[in-house]
Design a protein around this motif. Structure first.
Motif, PDB file in Angstrom:
ATOM      1  N   SER A 296      -8.146  -4.905  -2.929  1.00 28.29           N
ATOM      2  CA  SER A 296      -7.719  -3.510  -2.803  1.00 28.29           C
ATOM      3  C   SER A 296      -6.201  -3.392  -2.910  1.00 28.29           C
ATOM      4  O   SER A 296      -5.668  -2.526  -3.614  1.00 28.29           O
ATOM      5  CB  SER A 296      -8.215  -2.961  -1.463  1.00 28.29           C
ATOM      6  OG  SER A 296      -7.801  -1.627  -1.286  1.00 28.29           O
ATOM      7  N   LYS A 297      -5.504  -4.289  -2.240  1.00 32.20           N
ATOM      8  CA  LYS A 297      -4.033  -4.270  -2.254  1.00 32.20           C
ATOM      9  C   LYS A 297      -3.500  -4.486  -3.666  1.00 32.20           C
ATOM     10  O   LYS A 297      -2.601  -3.761  -4.121  1.00 32.20           O
ATOM     11  CB  LYS A 297      -3.505  -5.344  -1.311  1.00 32.20           C
ATOM     12  CG  LYS A 297      -1.996  -5.469  -1.276  1.00 32.20           C
ATOM     13  CD  LYS A 297      -1.563  -6.573  -0.314  1.00 32.20           C
ATOM     14  CE  LYS A 297      -0.051  -6.760  -0.321  1.00 32.20           C
ATOM     15  NZ  LYS A 297       0.366  -7.852   0.612  1.00 32.20           N
ATOM     16  N   HIS A 298      -4.064  -5.469  -4.370  1.00 27.61           N
ATOM     17  CA  HIS A 298      -3.560  -5.789  -5.711  1.00 27.61           C
ATOM     18  C   HIS A 298      -3.937  -4.727  -6.743  1.00 27.61           C
ATOM     19  O   HIS A 298      -3.208  -4.528  -7.714  1.00 27.61           O
ATOM     20  CB  HIS A 298      -4.062  -7.169  -6.142  1.00 27.61           C
ATOM     21  CG  HIS A 298      -3.421  -8.304  -5.411  1.00 27.61           C
ATOM     22  ND1 HIS A 298      -2.082  -8.603  -5.515  1.00 27.61           N
ATOM     23  CD2 HIS A 298      -3.923  -9.216  -4.543  1.00 27.61           C
ATOM     24  CE1 HIS A 298      -1.781  -9.645  -4.753  1.00 27.61           C
ATOM     25  NE2 HIS A 298      -2.885 -10.028  -4.146  1.00 27.61           N
ATOM     26  N   SER A 299      -5.054  -4.050  -6.527  1.00 27.60           N
ATOM     27  CA  SER A 299      -5.488  -3.026  -7.477  1.00 27.60           C
ATOM     28  C   SER A 299      -4.843  -1.674  -7.210  1.00 27.60           C
ATOM     29  O   SER A 299      -4.823  -0.807  -8.085  1.00 27.60           O
ATOM     30  CB  SER A 299      -7.013  -2.874  -7.422  1.00 27.60           C
ATOM     31  OG  SER A 299      -7.421  -2.303  -6.182  1.00 27.60           O
ATOM     32  N   GLY A 300      -4.326  -1.473  -5.974  1.00 33.18           N
ATOM     33  CA  GLY A 300      -3.762  -0.180  -5.613  1.00 33.18           C
ATOM     34  C   GLY A 300      -4.809   0.881  -5.343  1.00 33.18           C
ATOM     35  O   GLY A 300      -4.504   2.079  -5.299  1.00 33.18           O
ATOM     36  N   LEU A 301      -6.052   0.443  -5.134  1.00 33.71           N
ATOM     37  CA  LEU A 301      -7.162   1.360  -4.885  1.00 33.71           C
ATOM     38  C   LEU A 301      -7.743   1.122  -3.501  1.00 33.71           C
ATOM     39  O   LEU A 301      -7.428   0.140  -2.839  1.00 33.71           O
ATOM     40  CB  LEU A 301      -8.256   1.163  -5.939  1.00 33.71           C
ATOM     41  CG  LEU A 301      -7.852   1.414  -7.391  1.00 33.71           C
ATOM     42  CD1 LEU A 301      -8.974   0.986  -8.324  1.00 33.71           C
ATOM     43  CD2 LEU A 301      -7.513   2.893  -7.614  1.00 33.71           C
ATOM     44  N   GLY A 302      -8.599   2.040  -3.074  1.00 36.41           N
ATOM     45  CA  GLY A 302      -9.341   1.863  -1.835  1.00 36.41           C
ATOM     46  C   GLY A 302     -10.748   1.391  -2.113  1.00 36.41           C
ATOM     47  O   GLY A 302     -11.194   1.338  -3.269  1.00 36.41           O
ATOM     48  N   VAL A 303     -11.454   1.040  -1.041  1.00 35.36           N
ATOM     49  CA  VAL A 303     -12.827   0.555  -1.156  1.00 35.36           C
ATOM     50  C   VAL A 303     -13.713   1.313  -0.175  1.00 35.36           C
ATOM     51  O   VAL A 303     -13.355   1.479   0.997  1.00 35.36           O
ATOM     52  CB  VAL A 303     -12.911  -0.953  -0.842  1.00 35.36           C
ATOM     53  CG1 VAL A 303     -14.364  -1.408  -0.670  1.00 35.36           C
ATOM     54  CG2 VAL A 303     -12.236  -1.773  -1.933  1.00 35.36           C
TER      55      VAL A 303
END
Length: 333
Positions: free
Chosen positions: A230-237
């Motif tokens: 999540s951190k590396h993609s800049g998205l939430g889960v």
């Protein structure tokens, strides 16, 4: 970070990440290392090799479903599989305590050979050191592995709507180790899920364009892996608790011990991030493998500038799942 190492620095969670970033990345700094993958990807001529290393200090060294030797081979193989590499060769380094029983050592080595043969891997080099009694706890094992990255496997950008698959029931290994470490007199089918995942690689290669990322949820468990992605993609889960494959017995033991199964290690599972369009098809194919019968889509990526991992229960209740903090079960691998 203070000036002493604590057990929590080896738990695979936020303290481990801090140690790696502030010491190892700081001084070993290079673009291959900083990718932070389970295996380094090396461009060799026209092809790509994957190279990984790991050290195993599990306690106890024999446990239901495996031992330190089987675990060492499985862990190294699965780190190669996680980057889409067919495992080829493994090294074996042994640090052995003076007075260790030779028959037990041979049992461990036989187990390593059997596991490597099952995965079609050769153990081709190694090293042995013996240290004074008390300098190590029985035996520690280091293994390194080399594999060939299959065509078209690569890390790809993750988008909202991409699905998160886990290949089987979670927290089996760490829970089994905890039962043994706490000497719990509990009856039931508690065994490590430790297994090589090479058999699924040939299947997954047909979906290499649809697979965005893979990682095995060992130290720090599912929660820590998803927080890293999540951190590396800049998205939430969004993580849907009803879709997480976990046996009721495993949940019960973790509740008894005050542990969160999402942070508990699995040693024969893989987390995959895949395109939504192929997610169901990939899961149905995985479920044909004996080790993946409980494979399921357990979550998805969403737009979230804070890149939170949010667990959602059957009633719609939500809780934020942070990276692992502090100590859980020490010496699980």
């Amino acid at each position: 970070m203070d000036n002493s190492i604590k057990l929590c620095h080896g738990n695979g969670g936020s303290q481990t990440e801090e140690l790696i970033r502030n010491i190892f990345y700081k001084h070993f700094n290079n673009e291959i290392l900083l990718q932070g993958l389970d295996s380094a990807i090396l461009e060799i001529g026209q092809g790509r090799l994957a190279f990984t290393t790991d050290t195993f200090v599990v306690k106890p060294i024999f446990f239901p479903g495996g031992n330190i030797g089987k675990l060492a081979i499985c862990g190294t193989i699965n780190d190669l599989v996680a980057v889409g590499a067919k495992p080829l060769y493994i090294s074996c380094g042994m640090i052995i305590e003076e007075g260790f029983d030779l028959d037990i050592l041979e049992r461990i080595v036989i187990s390593m050979k059997e596991t490597a043969d099952l995965a079609g891997v050769s153990i081709v080099t190694g090293d042995t050191k013996v240290v004074e009694k008390g300098a190590v706890d029985q035996v520690f094992i280091n293994t390194s592995g080399i594999g060939r990255v299959l065509k078209d496997f690569s890390i790809k950008e993750i988008f909202p709507g991409d699905k998160i698959i886990v290949t089987g029931s979670i927290a089996e290994h760490g829970t089994t180790i905890a039962i043994n470490q706490y000497n719990l007199n509990i009856k039931g089918d508690f065994q490590s899920d430790c297994a090589p995942l090479t058999e699924i690689l040939d299947y997954l290669k047909d979906y290499s364009e649809d697979i965005k990322f893979m990682r095995d949820p060992t130290r720090g468990g599912v929660a820590t892996v998803l927080n890293e992605i999540s951190k590396h993609s800049g998205l939430g889960v969004n993580l849907y608790e009803k879709n997480i494959p976990i046996r009721p017995e495993i949940t019960a033991i973790n509740e008894l011990l005050g542990l969160e199964p999402l942070y508990i290690a699995s040693e024969g599972r893989m987390i995959l991030v895949v395109r939504e369009a192929k997610a169901i098809e990939i899961v149905e194919g995985l479920q044909r493998f004996s080790n993946c019968k409980n494979a399921n889509i357990m979550g998805e990526f969403i737009e979230d500038k804070n890149h939170h991992v949010i667990a959602i229960n059957t009633f719609g209740g939500k809780r934020i799942i942070t990276p692992l903090e502090g100590e859980m079960v020490p010496r699980i691998c």
